[in-house]
Scaffold this motif. Sequence first.
Motif, mmCIF file in Angstrom:
data_model
loop_
_atom_site.group_PDB
_atom_site.id
_atom_site.type_symbol
_atom_site.label_atom_id
_atom_site.label_comp_id
_atom_site.label_asym_id
_atom_site.label_seq_id
_atom_site.Cartn_x
_atom_site.Cartn_y
_atom_site.Cartn_z
ATOM 1 N N ASP A 185 -1.767 50.637 -17.884
ATOM 2 C CA ASP A 185 -2.411 51.839 -18.409
ATOM 3 C C ASP A 185 -3.822 51.444 -18.841
ATOM 4 O OD1 ASP A 185 -3.332 53.886 -20.123
ATOM 5 O OD2 ASP A 185 -1.306 54.378 -20.743
ATOM 6 N N PHE A 186 -4.840 52.208 -18.423
ATOM 7 C CA PHE A 186 -6.192 51.761 -18.775
ATOM 8 C C PHE A 186 -6.569 52.041 -20.224
ATOM 9 C CE2 PHE A 186 -7.388 55.553 -15.900
ATOM 10 C CZ PHE A 186 -7.332 56.494 -16.920
ATOM 11 N N PHE A 187 -5.640 52.599 -21.008
ATOM 12 C CA PHE A 187 -5.862 52.667 -22.446
ATOM 13 C C PHE A 187 -5.309 51.419 -23.152
ATOM 14 C CE2 PHE A 187 -6.068 57.184 -21.279
ATOM 15 C CZ PHE A 187 -7.276 57.515 -21.869
ATOM 16 N N ALA A 188 -4.603 50.573 -22.404
ATOM 17 C CA ALA A 188 -4.137 49.283 -22.921
ATOM 18 C C ALA A 188 -5.215 48.236 -22.659
ATOM 19 C CB ALA A 188 -2.820 48.906 -22.244
ATOM 20 N N PRO A 189 -5.091 47.046 -23.269
ATOM 21 C CA PRO A 189 -6.116 46.021 -23.055
ATOM 22 C C PRO A 189 -6.359 45.734 -21.571
ATOM 23 C CG PRO A 189 -4.715 45.393 -24.879
ATOM 24 C CD PRO A 189 -4.095 46.624 -24.274
ATOM 25 N N LEU A 190 -7.630 45.615 -21.213
ATOM 26 C CA LEU A 190 -8.037 45.379 -19.826
ATOM 27 C C LEU A 190 -8.305 43.895 -19.600
ATOM 28 C CD1 LEU A 190 -10.533 48.366 -19.523
ATOM 29 C CD2 LEU A 190 -8.274 48.204 -18.453
ATOM 30 N N PRO A 191 -8.274 43.439 -18.344
ATOM 31 C CA PRO A 191 -8.609 42.032 -18.061
ATOM 32 C C PRO A 191 -9.998 41.695 -18.606
ATOM 33 C CG PRO A 191 -7.649 43.071 -16.126
ATOM 34 C CD PRO A 191 -7.871 44.168 -17.127
ATOM 35 N N PRO A 192 -10.079 40.665 -19.440
ATOM 36 C CA PRO A 192 -11.354 40.378 -20.098
ATOM 37 C C PRO A 192 -12.265 39.501 -19.252
ATOM 38 C CG PRO A 192 -9.671 38.891 -20.905
ATOM 39 C CD PRO A 192 -8.985 39.800 -19.915
ATOM 40 N N GLY A 193 -13.542 39.497 -19.644
ATOM 41 C CA GLY A 193 -14.482 38.509 -19.152
ATOM 42 C C GLY A 193 -15.088 38.780 -17.789
ATOM 43 N N ALA A 194 -14.948 39.967 -17.213
ATOM 44 C CA ALA A 194 -15.552 40.261 -15.916
ATOM 45 C C ALA A 194 -17.028 40.601 -16.092
ATOM 46 C CB ALA A 194 -14.814 41.408 -15.233
ATOM 47 N N ASP A 195 -17.724 40.674 -14.961
ATOM 48 C CA ASP A 195 -19.167 40.951 -14.997
ATOM 49 C C ASP A 195 -19.489 42.436 -14.925
ATOM 50 O OD1 ASP A 195 -20.171 38.071 -14.718
ATOM 51 O OD2 ASP A 195 -18.808 38.264 -13.002
ATOM 52 N N ARG A 196 -18.655 43.198 -14.213
ATOM 53 C CA ARG A 196 -18.849 44.635 -14.077
ATOM 54 C C ARG A 196 -17.500 45.339 -14.289
ATOM 55 N NH1 ARG A 196 -23.135 42.732 -14.073
ATOM 56 N NH2 ARG A 196 -24.890 42.951 -12.601
ATOM 57 N N ALA A 219 -14.249 46.360 -25.437
ATOM 58 C CA ALA A 219 -13.526 45.239 -26.031
ATOM 59 C C ALA A 219 -13.277 44.125 -25.029
ATOM 60 C CB ALA A 219 -12.195 45.726 -26.609
ATOM 61 N N ALA A 220 -13.196 44.469 -23.741
ATOM 62 C CA ALA A 220 -12.926 43.458 -22.716
ATOM 63 C C ALA A 220 -14.190 42.762 -22.241
ATOM 64 C CB ALA A 220 -12.222 44.114 -21.522
ATOM 65 N N MET A 221 -15.355 43.292 -22.581
ATOM 66 C CA MET A 221 -16.613 42.839 -21.988
ATOM 67 C C MET A 221 -17.328 41.797 -22.827
ATOM 68 S SD MET A 221 -17.926 46.626 -20.757
ATOM 69 C CE MET A 221 -19.529 46.062 -20.171
ATOM 70 N N GLY A 222 -17.919 40.822 -22.138
ATOM 71 C CA GLY A 222 -18.816 39.890 -22.782
ATOM 72 C C GLY A 222 -20.201 40.494 -22.922
ATOM 73 N N PRO A 223 -21.110 39.803 -23.616
ATOM 74 C CA PRO A 223 -22.438 40.373 -23.907
ATOM 75 C C PRO A 223 -23.291 40.629 -22.676
ATOM 76 C CG PRO A 223 -22.296 38.067 -24.581
ATOM 77 C CD PRO A 223 -20.919 38.486 -24.248
ATOM 78 N N GLU A 224 -23.039 39.920 -21.570
ATOM 79 C CA GLU A 224 -23.865 40.090 -20.369
ATOM 80 C C GLU A 224 -23.218 41.024 -19.349
ATOM 81 O OE1 GLU A 224 -26.904 38.880 -20.297
ATOM 82 O OE2 GLU A 224 -26.459 38.123 -22.318
ATOM 83 N N ALA A 225 -22.039 41.501 -19.642
ATOM 84 C CA ALA A 225 -21.342 42.383 -18.695
ATOM 85 C C ALA A 225 -21.993 43.762 -18.681
ATOM 86 C CB ALA A 225 -19.868 42.489 -19.067
ATOM 87 N N ARG A 226 -21.672 44.520 -17.660
ATOM 88 C CA ARG A 226 -22.188 45.877 -17.521
ATOM 89 C C ARG A 226 -21.037 46.833 -17.210
ATOM 90 N NH1 ARG A 226 -25.516 43.522 -19.577
ATOM 91 N NH2 ARG A 226 -27.734 43.220 -19.041
ATOM 92 N N LEU A 227 -21.136 48.043 -17.772
ATOM 93 C CA LEU A 227 -20.194 49.111 -17.462
ATOM 94 C C LEU A 227 -20.890 50.092 -16.524
ATOM 95 C CD1 LEU A 227 -17.490 50.657 -18.012
ATOM 96 C CD2 LEU A 227 -18.724 51.852 -19.840
#
Length: 394
Positions: free
Chosen positions: A272-283, A307-315
Amino acid sequence: MTAATTRPPAHVALPDAEQARHALRMRELIYGHLRSRALCAMAELGLADALAERPLPAAELADRAGADPALLTRLLHALAAFGALRATSGQSGSSGSSGSSGSSGSSGPSGEAVQAGRPGEFFELTPLGAALRTDAPASALPTALLVARAVAPAWERLTESVRTGRPGFPEAFGEDFFSRLGADPALRSVFDRSQETGLALELAAVLDAVDFSGALTVVDVGGGDAALLTGLLAAHPELRGVLVDLAEALEPAARRLAGTGLGARCELVAGDFFAPLPPGADRYLLRHILHDWDDDACRALLRNCRAAMGPEARLVVVDHLAGADPAGGDRWGAVMDLYMMSLFGGGRERTREEVTGLLHEAGFGTVRVTRLAAGAGVFEARPGDGRPAGGGPR
């Protein structure tokens, strides 16, 4: 509640020329539902595929479609009036004999012979009608089938939806839209195909709007059957993908990835995409997801991505834009907003400012917006303190 009235005036008021023009135009809009149903019937009867190679007479089309010849002829003439077909006096563009004169008849309700097409009359596809062929680029066929089989009954309840605040789809089918998809594999297939052909109108522009070059990992949140992700992976050989969606969506996604030879570069994650997502991706991608949900759910989903994104990631958010062309009436955005109103409680199309506001409230900073010719907008945001930091629309 204000009730509509049809009480007649004391005398018939004759319109002037401008009033008559508007009255006729209003009637054309009111009867527009019949035009939609005619095109959906064209799709369900497979007429575009039947006419793909050469023009055919009405009688042969009726035989192929299993339809009443006389009534199909009337539908064909209507489709010709709408620009989807062209009636000709011979086999123009034909590659051979049709094997039928086109003058076969059937018996009407009173038993008299009813002509199935005029003698020597053939029907051929126009470029507009060819968009309903199965093999047409960005084919409209799956969208027509989706409307005919699932969506139109929800549209019929629009007045009640406006009055009650409840979407029409659950009222028509007894369950919400996504539950229906999960329980009906055939409908899910039509929906996925409709999403895929719609993507064909956007993919090149999305690739131009966002930098996906380099050895990046992309998480497609709610990515369905992986049509978007396979397009990105094919365009960028160094890219790796992760698709997150409900379990019933992953089987068609796996088939697509295997068929394209891209399975080794993509991980499928049931969730479910309201649950935690795989962390640390770039996009992280959300394509036509936010418009299914109300503002509170959108903020929750966006914060989950944050919450899943690092500082350099983009949504990257892709969604239709409401109010993108006020001077032109914004007809497409208005139609899609009514679509969302009919299917989802709280779902709607939003303006650029509304989407940007949701992103800022969810903890995203810089937002760059690219408007696409197909009516959508691409929003690119970075994790931040929720305040705008430059990067306006382009």
